[in-house]
Design a protein around this motif. Structure first.
Motif, PDB file in Angstrom:
ATOM      1  N   GLY A 148      41.118  14.852  33.528  1.00 16.17           N
ATOM      2  CA  GLY A 148      39.957  14.164  32.990  1.00 16.17           C
ATOM      3  C   GLY A 148      39.078  15.050  32.136  1.00 16.17           C
ATOM      4  N   LEU A 149      37.827  14.644  31.984  1.00 17.97           N
ATOM      5  CA  LEU A 149      36.913  15.233  31.007  1.00 17.97           C
ATOM      6  C   LEU A 149      36.270  16.508  31.540  1.00 17.97           C
ATOM      7  CD1 LEU A 149      35.220  11.910  29.866  1.00 17.97           C
ATOM      8  CD2 LEU A 149      36.851  13.272  28.562  1.00 17.97           C
ATOM      9  N   MET A 150      36.719  17.653  31.000  1.00 21.19           N
ATOM     10  CA  MET A 150      36.187  18.950  31.405  1.00 21.19           C
ATOM     11  C   MET A 150      36.599  20.002  30.378  1.00 21.19           C
ATOM     12  SD  MET A 150      38.707  19.564  34.707  1.00 21.19           S
ATOM     13  CE  MET A 150      38.361  17.913  35.359  1.00 21.19           C
ATOM     14  N   PHE A 151      35.854  21.105  30.356  1.00 22.83           N
ATOM     15  CA  PHE A 151      36.137  22.226  29.462  1.00 22.83           C
ATOM     16  C   PHE A 151      36.508  23.457  30.285  1.00 22.83           C
ATOM     17  CE2 PHE A 151      33.701  19.945  26.201  1.00 22.83           C
ATOM     18  CZ  PHE A 151      34.371  20.310  25.038  1.00 22.83           C
ATOM     19  N   ARG A 203      29.408  15.901  31.814  1.00 23.38           N
ATOM     20  CA  ARG A 203      28.419  15.109  32.534  1.00 23.38           C
ATOM     21  C   ARG A 203      28.062  13.844  31.745  1.00 23.38           C
ATOM     22  NH1 ARG A 203      24.292  17.882  35.976  1.00 23.38           N
ATOM     23  NH2 ARG A 203      22.652  16.395  36.486  1.00 23.38           N
ATOM     24  N   GLY A 204      27.957  12.716  32.426  1.00 21.77           N
ATOM     25  CA  GLY A 204      27.406  11.520  31.814  1.00 21.77           C
ATOM     26  C   GLY A 204      28.354  10.700  30.980  1.00 21.77           C
ATOM     27  N   GLN A 256      36.565  10.996  22.687  1.00 23.94           N
ATOM     28  CA  GLN A 256      35.274  10.866  22.005  1.00 23.94           C
ATOM     29  C   GLN A 256      34.101  11.239  22.901  1.00 23.94           C
ATOM     30  OE1 GLN A 256      35.054  10.277  18.593  1.00 23.94           O
ATOM     31  NE2 GLN A 256      37.229  10.698  18.965  1.00 23.94           N
ATOM     32  N   ASN A 257      34.288  11.177  24.216  1.00 19.60           N
ATOM     33  CA  ASN A 257      33.208  11.549  25.129  1.00 19.60           C
ATOM     34  C   ASN A 257      32.876  13.038  25.056  1.00 19.60           C
ATOM     35  OD1 ASN A 257      32.553   9.014  26.578  1.00 19.60           O
ATOM     36  ND2 ASN A 257      34.685   9.134  27.214  1.00 19.60           N
ATOM     37  N   TYR A 258      33.808  13.862  24.590  1.00 23.70           N
ATOM     38  CA  TYR A 258      33.511  15.289  24.475  1.00 23.70           C
ATOM     39  C   TYR A 258      32.355  15.555  23.525  1.00 23.70           C
ATOM     40  CZ  TYR A 258      37.543  16.815  27.205  1.00 23.70           C
ATOM     41  OH  TYR A 258      38.431  17.052  28.226  1.00 23.70           O
ATOM     42  N   TYR A 259      32.085  14.623  22.627  1.00 22.30           N
ATOM     43  CA  TYR A 259      30.991  14.825  21.683  1.00 22.30           C
ATOM     44  C   TYR A 259      29.627  14.571  22.316  1.00 22.30           C
ATOM     45  CZ  TYR A 259      34.728  15.369  18.386  1.00 22.30           C
ATOM     46  OH  TYR A 259      35.851  15.838  17.746  1.00 22.30           O
ATOM     47  N   LEU A 260      29.616  14.163  23.576  1.00 22.75           N
ATOM     48  CA  LEU A 260      28.367  14.166  24.333  1.00 22.75           C
ATOM     49  C   LEU A 260      27.931  15.594  24.631  1.00 22.75           C
ATOM     50  CD1 LEU A 260      29.187  11.352  26.926  1.00 22.75           C
ATOM     51  CD2 LEU A 260      27.670  11.164  24.940  1.00 22.75           C
ATOM     52  N   ALA A 261      28.899  16.507  24.713  1.00 27.49           N
ATOM     53  CA  ALA A 261      28.601  17.919  24.976  1.00 27.49           C
ATOM     54  C   ALA A 261      28.563  18.739  23.701  1.00 27.49           C
ATOM     55  CB  ALA A 261      29.637  18.507  25.932  1.00 27.49           C
ATOM     56  N   VAL A 262      29.424  18.382  22.738  1.00 27.04           N
ATOM     57  CA  VAL A 262      29.518  19.108  21.470  1.00 27.04           C
ATOM     58  C   VAL A 262      29.107  18.147  20.359  1.00 27.04           C
ATOM     59  CG1 VAL A 262      31.052  20.373  19.922  1.00 27.04           C
ATOM     60  CG2 VAL A 262      31.395  20.511  22.387  1.00 27.04           C
ATOM     61  N   PRO A 263      27.830  18.086  20.023  1.00 26.02           N
ATOM     62  CA  PRO A 263      27.372  17.113  19.023  1.00 26.02           C
ATOM     63  C   PRO A 263      27.945  17.422  17.646  1.00 26.02           C
ATOM     64  CG  PRO A 263      25.607  18.633  19.603  1.00 26.02           C
ATOM     65  CD  PRO A 263      26.731  18.922  20.543  1.00 26.02           C
ATOM     66  N   MET A 264      28.515  16.405  17.029  1.00 28.06           N
ATOM     67  CA  MET A 264      29.092  16.533  15.693  1.00 28.06           C
ATOM     68  C   MET A 264      28.797  15.268  14.901  1.00 28.06           C
ATOM     69  SD  MET A 264      30.836  19.235  14.767  1.00 28.06           S
ATOM     70  CE  MET A 264      31.212  20.795  15.572  1.00 28.06           C
ATOM     71  N   PRO A 265      28.583  15.374  13.580  1.00 22.53           N
ATOM     72  CA  PRO A 265      28.466  14.168  12.748  1.00 22.53           C
ATOM     73  C   PRO A 265      29.755  13.357  12.848  1.00 22.53           C
ATOM     74  CG  PRO A 265      27.899  16.149  11.505  1.00 22.53           C
ATOM     75  CD  PRO A 265      28.478  16.609  12.792  1.00 22.53           C
ATOM     76  N   TYR A 266      29.659  12.073  12.666  1.00 21.05           N
ATOM     77  CA  TYR A 266      30.828  11.208  12.822  1.00 21.05           C
ATOM     78  C   TYR A 266      31.967  11.611  11.886  1.00 21.05           C
ATOM     79  CZ  TYR A 266      28.367   8.067  15.948  1.00 21.05           C
ATOM     80  OH  TYR A 266      27.693   7.552  17.025  1.00 21.05           O
ATOM     81  N   ASN A 267      31.638  12.098  10.705  1.00 21.90           N
ATOM     82  CA  ASN A 267      32.714  12.463   9.777  1.00 21.90           C
ATOM     83  C   ASN A 267      33.407  13.774  10.152  1.00 21.90           C
ATOM     84  OD1 ASN A 267      30.609  14.149   9.117  1.00 21.90           O
ATOM     85  ND2 ASN A 267      30.846  13.946   6.906  1.00 21.90           N
ATOM     86  N   GLU A 268      32.894  14.462  11.184  1.00 22.66           N
ATOM     87  CA  GLU A 268      33.526  15.687  11.659  1.00 22.66           C
ATOM     88  C   GLU A 268      34.220  15.488  13.010  1.00 22.66           C
ATOM     89  OE1 GLU A 268      33.893  18.792  10.306  1.00 22.66           O
ATOM     90  OE2 GLU A 268      33.234  17.802   8.472  1.00 22.66           O
ATOM     91  N   ARG A 269      34.099  14.306  13.569  1.00 20.97           N
ATOM     92  CA  ARG A 269      34.702  14.061  14.882  1.00 20.97           C
ATOM     93  C   ARG A 269      36.194  13.803  14.748  1.00 20.97           C
ATOM     94  NH1 ARG A 269      30.209  10.616  18.373  1.00 20.97           N
ATOM     95  NH2 ARG A 269      28.478  12.052  17.920  1.00 20.97           N
TER      96      ARG A 269
END
Length: 294
Positions: A16-19, A35-36, A229-242
């Motif tokens: 699951g979701l973890m780094f 988280r979240g 896509q949930n990883y971007y809750l931790a690593v904020p990126m503009p949509y065009n960089e996701r």
């Protein structure tokens, strides 16, 4: 006695979701739970000694640590009452030299199949404070890929899909205990034991650390974003960089031959029936993240 009968193994499963993060020149590993994430539930399931059950912090006969009992900072380590901590964790590189994530003949257990955010973004990303919690120092075992996805494509923003390669969907750490040793998940602040696997000759014990949706929400529909896509809750990126992933040749899950021991059944029984990358793989990073302040 036969050496195989004396062998005591613990396998820690990560799903699951973890780094993951390598630190101190690769001697130790750290995992931070995302988280979240919507509809995802953290579960840590494994051996609990009778002494811990008597503390009445767990339901009778339960093997699962209640999330309310988990500390924000924990350590998973081998201890010996005579000499203290005796462990360190190492990644498993099965092929020396350059690693080709696109090679279908590559060893499926190589740890480097984790999706590496350094590869995706170089140094151009950071973590939001408090986005990863709880955090666990993994001071024991040999870290490897347990389940590799089928070949994936990826695209950045609205760009056309390109070949990506394979991704680690489930990770594991293999730990051998010697006589008098035990593997303990502890609260780093006060040393409280949360889970404990003691030396048991001739056995394999399992600990499952998972951050996945409940069973009723484990059915993916084509066209919807993957859980990556949930990883971007931790690593904020503009949509065009996701970055988003897809299966190049959709087919049945390659993980159906996972062991079905009791500790794995509840978490992974239906988990492996949905084709990757629905559960979006495990993240890897060279960066430290900021621990949430109390």
């Amino acid at each position: 006695m036969n050496p195989l009968q004396e062998k005591s193994t613990v396998i820690v499963i990560f799903a699951g979701l973890m780094f993951f993060h390598n630190y101190e020149q690769g001697r130790f590993l750290k995992v931070g739970i995302l988280r979240g994430a919507p509809d995802h539930v953290l579960s840590i399931d494994g051996p609990i000694t009778q002494r811990l059950l008597k503390q009445r912090k767990y339901k009778k006969n339960s093997r699962r640590a209640a999330v309310s009992l988990l500390a924000e900072e924990m350590v998973l380590e081998i201890t010996n009452p005579q000499i203290g901590t005796v462990s360190e964790a190492t990644p498993l590189e099965t092929v020396p030299g350059p690693f080709d994530i696109k090679n279908p003949a590559g060893n499926k257990t190589d740890y480097r199949y984790v999706v590496d955010f350094d590869r995706l973004y170089g140094t151009g990303y950071n973590f939001l404070e408090g986005a990863l919690s709880p955090n666990i120092d993994l001071r024991a075992g040999i870290w490897r890929t347990l389940c590799r996805t089928e070949f994936l494509t990826y695209r950045r923003g609205g760009a056309a899909p390109e070949d990506f390669g394979f991704m680690a969907d489930i990770m594991a750490s293999d730990i051998e205990l010697k006589e008098k040793e035990s593997l303990a998940l502890r609260d780093q602040r006060d040393g409280r034991i949360i889970l404990e696997a003691k030396y048991m000759p001739g056995t394999t014990q399992y600990i499952v650390i998972a951050n996945v949706p409940p069973r009723e929400l484990r059915h993916h529909h084509d066209g919807l974003p993957t859980h990556f896509q949930n990883y971007y809750l931790a690593v904020p990126m503009p949509y065009n960089e996701r970055v988003e992933f897809g299966l190049k040749n959709p087919g049945p899950s390659p993980c159906l031959d996972l062991p079905k021991q009791r500790a794995l059944v509840q978490v992974l029984n239906e988990f492996v029936k949905s084709p990757p990358p629905y559960f979006c793989g495990i993240g890897s990073t060279s960066k430290d993240w900021v621990v949430r302040k109390r």
